[in-house]
Design a protein around this motif. Structure first.
Motif, mmCIF file in Angstrom:
data_model
loop_
_atom_site.group_PDB
_atom_site.id
_atom_site.type_symbol
_atom_site.label_atom_id
_atom_site.label_comp_id
_atom_site.label_asym_id
_atom_site.label_seq_id
_atom_site.Cartn_x
_atom_site.Cartn_y
_atom_site.Cartn_z
ATOM 1 N N TRP A 151 0.829 -1.206 0.000
ATOM 2 C CA TRP A 151 0.000 0.000 0.000
ATOM 3 C C TRP A 151 0.867 1.261 0.000
ATOM 4 O O TRP A 151 0.586 2.219 -0.720
ATOM 5 N N MET A 152 1.948 1.261 0.782
ATOM 6 C CA MET A 152 2.809 2.440 0.853
ATOM 7 C C MET A 152 3.501 2.729 -0.478
ATOM 8 O O MET A 152 3.705 3.892 -0.845
ATOM 9 N N LEU A 153 3.856 1.670 -1.225
ATOM 10 C CA LEU A 153 4.582 1.841 -2.480
ATOM 11 C C LEU A 153 3.666 1.816 -3.700
ATOM 12 O O LEU A 153 4.163 1.737 -4.831
ATOM 13 N N ASN A 154 2.374 1.900 -3.474
ATOM 14 C CA ASN A 154 1.446 1.935 -4.593
ATOM 15 C C ASN A 154 1.719 3.168 -5.471
ATOM 16 O O ASN A 154 1.941 4.271 -4.968
ATOM 17 N N SER A 155 1.706 2.959 -6.775
ATOM 18 C CA SER A 155 2.070 4.054 -7.688
ATOM 19 C C SER A 155 1.087 5.212 -7.637
ATOM 20 O O SER A 155 1.476 6.377 -7.804
ATOM 21 N N ASP A 156 -0.201 4.932 -7.401
ATOM 22 C CA ASP A 156 -1.229 5.975 -7.471
ATOM 23 C C ASP A 156 -1.584 6.555 -6.104
ATOM 24 O O ASP A 156 -1.734 7.778 -5.972
ATOM 25 N N VAL A 210 8.173 17.015 -2.185
ATOM 26 C CA VAL A 210 9.513 17.582 -2.334
ATOM 27 C C VAL A 210 9.848 17.863 -3.791
ATOM 28 O O VAL A 210 10.991 18.149 -4.132
ATOM 29 N N GLY A 211 8.829 17.784 -4.657
ATOM 30 C CA GLY A 211 9.030 18.134 -6.048
ATOM 31 C C GLY A 211 9.530 17.027 -6.946
ATOM 32 O O GLY A 211 9.974 17.299 -8.076
ATOM 33 N N LEU A 212 9.466 15.771 -6.508
ATOM 34 C CA LEU A 212 9.898 14.641 -7.320
ATOM 35 C C LEU A 212 8.692 13.941 -7.913
ATOM 36 O O LEU A 212 7.604 13.905 -7.312
ATOM 37 N N GLY A 213 8.892 13.358 -9.090
ATOM 38 C CA GLY A 213 7.799 12.658 -9.743
ATOM 39 C C GLY A 213 7.529 11.299 -9.135
ATOM 40 O O GLY A 213 8.357 10.750 -8.391
ATOM 41 N N PRO A 214 6.387 10.714 -9.438
ATOM 42 C CA PRO A 214 6.045 9.394 -8.893
ATOM 43 C C PRO A 214 6.944 8.299 -9.472
ATOM 44 O O PRO A 214 7.454 8.407 -10.574
ATOM 45 N N VAL A 215 7.117 7.253 -8.703
ATOM 46 C CA VAL A 215 7.924 6.098 -9.102
ATOM 47 C C VAL A 215 7.032 4.867 -9.097
ATOM 48 O O VAL A 215 6.273 4.647 -8.147
ATOM 49 N N ASN A 216 7.125 4.090 -10.129
ATOM 50 C CA ASN A 216 6.361 2.840 -10.209
ATOM 51 C C ASN A 216 7.130 1.741 -9.469
ATOM 52 O O ASN A 216 7.797 0.890 -10.069
ATOM 53 N N TRP A 217 7.020 1.762 -8.160
ATOM 54 C CA TRP A 217 7.824 0.880 -7.331
ATOM 55 C C TRP A 217 7.565 -0.589 -7.604
ATOM 56 O O TRP A 217 8.512 -1.389 -7.660
ATOM 57 N N LEU A 218 6.317 -0.961 -7.744
ATOM 58 C CA LEU A 218 5.956 -2.373 -7.844
ATOM 59 C C LEU A 218 5.660 -2.834 -9.266
ATOM 60 O O LEU A 218 5.601 -4.041 -9.512
ATOM 61 N N VAL A 263 1.800 6.365 0.062
ATOM 62 C CA VAL A 263 2.300 7.514 0.814
ATOM 63 C C VAL A 263 3.732 7.865 0.400
ATOM 64 O O VAL A 263 4.161 9.016 0.565
ATOM 65 N N VAL A 264 4.482 6.902 -0.121
ATOM 66 C CA VAL A 264 5.858 7.193 -0.533
ATOM 67 C C VAL A 264 5.860 8.142 -1.723
ATOM 68 O O VAL A 264 6.596 9.140 -1.750
ATOM 69 N N ASN A 265 5.036 7.865 -2.732
ATOM 70 C CA ASN A 265 4.955 8.776 -3.876
ATOM 71 C C ASN A 265 4.356 10.119 -3.486
ATOM 72 O O ASN A 265 4.717 11.162 -4.058
ATOM 73 N N ALA A 266 3.435 10.096 -2.516
ATOM 74 C CA ALA A 266 2.883 11.361 -2.033
ATOM 75 C C ALA A 266 3.977 12.198 -1.374
ATOM 76 O O ALA A 266 4.049 13.422 -1.577
ATOM 77 N N ALA A 267 4.855 11.560 -0.591
ATOM 78 C CA ALA A 267 5.962 12.291 0.024
ATOM 79 C C ALA A 267 6.943 12.797 -1.034
ATOM 80 O O ALA A 267 7.471 13.914 -0.915
ATOM 81 N N LEU A 268 7.165 12.017 -2.084
ATOM 82 C CA LEU A 268 8.050 12.472 -3.156
ATOM 83 C C LEU A 268 7.467 13.685 -3.881
ATOM 84 O O LEU A 268 8.206 14.593 -4.283
#
Length: 327
Positions: A159-164, A175-183, A167-172
């Motif tokens: 859930w934390m590394l979900n692309s959409d 700070v001005g970073l784009g989303p990462v497709n972690w999984l 919370v990890v992509n939300a934190a990124l």
């Protein structure tokens, strides 16, 4: 006819000798009986452990080896009439296109996990070895990842590394970073499951290494401080060498555990996408149970390769320990 005193004395000598020999033999027999009783009691206490090892370790290992040496199908698996195949299943595994990537993923996943788990666990153990307020409370909080069921931990990280909605992509994004497709990205899936495994394994390293630090006498640090050693010198020349036996067993246990990690990877990525996070553990499961037509023989062969890898590292550990003991 009366016996003279001298004859009576002579006659009593053999009788006294027999009595002394009997007195000597009775304690000996009693001691032998006590030893026999103690041996039977020891075997009685040992029997449950032996039965447990035979039923839950020896027999499954034998069964896995037997599976890898025969061509089992679903029907033959039930009926038990599979033909003998020798090492054909192992040759099939080595020739499979998945073998090399799975081996590489297993090595990367294991080495990176062990390195970060040990380094972070040691740093936390050194930090908590200082007596300060709330130290025990914080140590207890760090044990939470270790106490949670793996399915809960893996689902939380998914859930934390979900692309959409993670919370990890939300934190990124904050700070001005784009989303990462972690999984879902082949470039990130292996690192994602590795991060989750590191987080889960840190508490184990913390507990074991913290216990090892408590066994180091404080007088050693006092002597090093009197000799002018700084904090880093005390750690590198006192703490780390004295902690080496505990560190070795910690790394070995972590290695054996990490090699067989399956739950985290399967829940988070199922070894994908496109096999980018497939390890020997997930590949073995997929071969044996993840297809409509299971390949029991090759799946067991991959599992045996994992056992051989763990055994090889265990033998290396024993050899290193013997060399250290001799030196």
């Amino acid at each position: 006819m009366t016996r003279s005193p001298v004859g009576a004395a002579r006659a009593s000598v053999p009788a006294q000798g027999r009595e002394r020999r009997a007195a000597r033999t009775r304690p000996g027999k009693r001691a032998q009986g006590q030893r026999a009783t103690g041996q039977w009691a020891a075997w009685a206490f040992l029997a449950p452990v032996v039965v447990y090892l035979l039923v839950f370790y020896a027999y499954p290992l034998y069964r896995n080896v037997e599976l890898s040496l025969r061509n089992y199908t679903v029907r033959s698996f039930v009926q038990g009439d599979a033909p003998f195949a020798g090492f054909a299943n192992y040759a099939k595994v080595f020739a499979d296109a998945t073998f090399a990537p799975a081996l590489w993923h297993t090595i990367v996943f294991t080495v990176v996990s062990l390195a970060f788990q040990f380094a972070i666990g040691l740093a936390l153990a050194v930090f908590f070895s200082r007596n300060f307020r709330l130290s025990a409370t914080l140590r207890a909080l760090f044990l939470v990842p270790w106490l949670l069921p793996l399915i809960v931990s893996a689902s939380t990280w998914s859930w934390m590394l979900n692309s959409d909605s993670g919370v990890v992509n939300a934190a990124l994004s904050w700070v001005g970073l784009g989303p990462v497709n972690w999984l879902t990205s082949p470039d990130w899936s292996l690192w994602s499951v590795t991060i989750a495994n590191v987080w889960i394994g840190i508490p184990f390293n913390l507990v074991v290494l913290y216990s090892g630090l408590q066994a180091i006498p404080s007088a050693v640090y006092e002597a090093a401080a009197l000799d002018g050693a700084g904090a880093w010198q005390r750690f590198w020349r006192v703490t780390f060498p004295l902690l080496r036996p505990v560190s070795a067993i910690t790394v070995l246990l972590g290695l054996v555990y990490t090699l067989k990690v399956f739950d985290i990877i399967w829940i988070m990525t199922k070894g994908g996408p496109s096999g980018s996070s497939t390890t020997f553990a997930t590949w073995s499961y997929r071969l044996g149970f993840g297809n409509l037509v299971p390949s029991f023989g090759p799946g067991a062969a991959v599992g045996n390769l994992l056992i051989l890898m763990a055994l090889a590292f265990g033998l290396v550990y024993i050899r290193v320990q013997r060399r250290q003991a001799v030196s």
